[in-house]
Design an enzyme around this catalytic site. Structure first.
Site, mmCIF file in Angstrom:
data_model
loop_
_atom_site.group_PDB
_atom_site.id
_atom_site.type_symbol
_atom_site.label_atom_id
_atom_site.label_comp_id
_atom_site.label_asym_id
_atom_site.label_seq_id
_atom_site.Cartn_x
_atom_site.Cartn_y
_atom_site.Cartn_z
ATOM 1 N N LEU A 46 0.759 -1.020 -0.601
ATOM 2 C CA LEU A 46 0.413 -0.522 0.072
ATOM 3 C C LEU A 46 0.777 1.389 -0.249
ATOM 4 O O LEU A 46 0.252 2.429 -0.946
ATOM 5 C CB LEU A 46 -0.506 0.322 1.066
ATOM 6 C CG LEU A 46 -1.879 -1.383 1.541
ATOM 7 C CD1 LEU A 46 -2.542 -1.327 2.618
ATOM 8 C CD2 LEU A 46 -3.162 -0.789 -0.176
ATOM 9 N N GLY A 47 1.887 1.057 0.779
ATOM 10 C CA GLY A 47 3.012 2.626 0.951
ATOM 11 C C GLY A 47 4.244 1.947 1.813
ATOM 12 O O GLY A 47 3.873 1.782 2.086
ATOM 13 N N GLY A 49 6.523 4.773 5.008
ATOM 14 C CA GLY A 49 7.101 5.600 5.071
ATOM 15 C C GLY A 49 8.416 5.627 6.175
ATOM 16 O O GLY A 49 9.020 4.659 5.954
ATOM 17 N N VAL A 54 3.908 -0.902 4.513
ATOM 18 C CA VAL A 54 2.103 -1.367 4.880
ATOM 19 C C VAL A 54 1.782 -1.446 3.466
ATOM 20 O O VAL A 54 1.879 -1.297 2.351
ATOM 21 C CB VAL A 54 1.381 -0.033 4.866
ATOM 22 C CG1 VAL A 54 -0.502 -0.287 4.865
ATOM 23 C CG2 VAL A 54 2.463 1.486 5.700
ATOM 24 N N LYS A 69 0.980 -3.129 8.752
ATOM 25 C CA LYS A 69 2.079 -1.648 9.183
ATOM 26 C C LYS A 69 2.903 -2.407 9.512
ATOM 27 O O LYS A 69 3.229 -2.533 10.896
ATOM 28 C CB LYS A 69 1.794 -0.855 10.082
ATOM 29 C CG LYS A 69 2.948 0.212 10.341
ATOM 30 C CD LYS A 69 1.676 1.346 11.416
ATOM 31 C CE LYS A 69 3.615 2.507 11.268
ATOM 32 N NZ LYS A 69 2.849 3.998 11.662
ATOM 33 N N ASP A 171 -0.079 15.555 13.885
ATOM 34 C CA ASP A 171 -0.015 16.029 13.046
ATOM 35 C C ASP A 171 -0.750 15.872 12.574
ATOM 36 O O ASP A 171 -0.817 14.858 11.113
ATOM 37 C CB ASP A 171 1.485 15.446 12.760
ATOM 38 C CG ASP A 171 2.479 14.934 11.521
ATOM 39 O OD1 ASP A 171 2.045 16.042 10.504
ATOM 40 O OD2 ASP A 171 2.770 14.399 10.557
#
Length: 368
Positions: A46-47, A49, A54, A69, A171
């Site tokens: 998915l992505g 960081g 993830v 995650k 954030d």
């Protein structure tokens, strides 16, 4: 950036780099890999960081898709994961009906791999970020009734975090608010009817994760080259010129949830003096005069403005003879007037009204 842990579009624009797959770094995941004794099976990435990658995963126990995650394994990342799990657990424990528009933690565990032991969090699978929604709408302002619908969800989530739990997100930004479902139905494993992968597909080598990165880089280069060619054609008056119009958002579920609590804190137990992504940073944080829940409200107002206009409220830049902070404060004063004296004495008088800007922020929200 800590990423949007349950997003279907988290950090898609770039990749995390091959060099980070080493001792203390990311865990290399292949499609079909299983976690937590075989309960979770990786479906697709998915992505990523700064702290984690993830993955869309299938929960064989509940027969549902989830977001997995996986934190880097170095001690500092493991410590950060413990803090995030503590915050997310408090959020989940207080929202048994899952109605507060804040991402839900389902499970957490540790996974040992070649690069060390990784803390893993299992969160509900959500859709695209508000940033992706703004991009999809070609950076045009959303209709105010749609802005109002989105803002209502965020405010319910913030009210729960602030008033009931005493948690400051720290954030809040477009990337950290996710729609409950994807804009494109084909990206949603449930709406698209995609059957889950239950075992590793044949023909994927051990270096599958690395190969995925290399292939992605090649595709990104091709897309960038195509975009440059298209841009030149448009500038020459070719096909595709002219003003872009809004895309229809009809049929898109605009309900959303606040996500990414990697830097969240309790109001009475703060960790960092400098918080918030620059464009969403509140004046009391810039002035380092102490902060509380109002810092999140400032960021929320910036989000509301961005949704309604397609543009950021503040985009400060340093220059000759002045800093980025000074430019930022100057922009605030141009919009809202002289900074109230009470901002400077926040720590001296915590019972006093924190800042006059907060009233203005709420009035701006009420306009919608």
């Amino acid at each position: 950036m800590s990423g949007s842990p349950s997003s279907s579009s988290a950090s898609e624009d770039e990749d995390e780099g091959i060099d980070s797959y080493r001792k203390g770094g990311y865990h290399a995941v292949r499609i079909g890999d299983s976690f937590s004794g075989g309960r979770y099976i990786a479906q697709r990435k998915l992505g990523w960081g700064e702290f984690s990658t993830v993955w869309l995963a299938y929960d064989t126990r509940s027969s549902e898709f989830v977001a997995l995650k996986i934190q880097k394994s170095a001690p500092q990342f493991a410590q950060a994961a413990l803090h995030e799990i503590e915050v997310l657990s408090a959020i989940a424990d207080g929202d048994t009906s899952n109605s507060k528009y804040v991402v839900r933690l389902i499970d957490h565990f540790k996974h040992t791999g070649p690069n060390g032991q990784h803390s893993c969090m299992v969160l509900e699978f959500l859709g695209d970020s508000l940033l992706r929604l703004v991009k999809y709408n070609r950076y045009k302002g959303l209709e105010l009734d749609k802005v109002r619908e989105i803002c209502k969800c965020i405010l319910i989530g913030l009210d729960y975090l602030h008033r009931e739990l005493g948690i400051i997100h720290t954030d809040l930004k477009l990337e950290n608010v996710l729609l409950l479902s994807t804009i494109n139905a084909t990206k949603d494993p449930i709406r698209s009817g995609t059957p889950p992968i239950l075992e590793r597909p044949e023909g994927i080598p051990n270096g599958g994760a690395t190969m995925n990165i290399i292939e992605k880089k090649l595709k990104q280069r091709a897309r960038r080259a195509a975009a440059r060619i298209s841009g030149r054609r448009s500038s020459m008056g070719g096909v595709g010129g002219g003003a872009k119009t809004n895309r229809s958002l009809d049929g898109i579920d605009l309900k959303c949830k606040v996500v990414d609590f990697g830097s969240a804190c309790w109001a009475d137990k703060q960790f960092a003096q400098e918080i918030q992504t620059r464009q969403y940073r509140s004046p009391e944080v810039i002035l380092q005069s102490g902060y509380s829940f109002s810092a999140d409200m400032w960021s929320f107002a910036c989000i509301a403005f961005e949704l309604a206009t397609g543009e950021m409220m503040f985009t400060p830049k340093g220059g000759q003879g002045f800093s980025e902070d000074e430019d930022h404060l100057a922009m605030m004063m141009e919009l809202l007037g002289k900074i109230p004296r009470k901002i400077w004495r926040f720590e001296e008088d915590p019972e006093a009204e924190v800042w006059d800007f907060r009233k203005v922020t709420y009035r701006q929200v009420q306009v919608f």
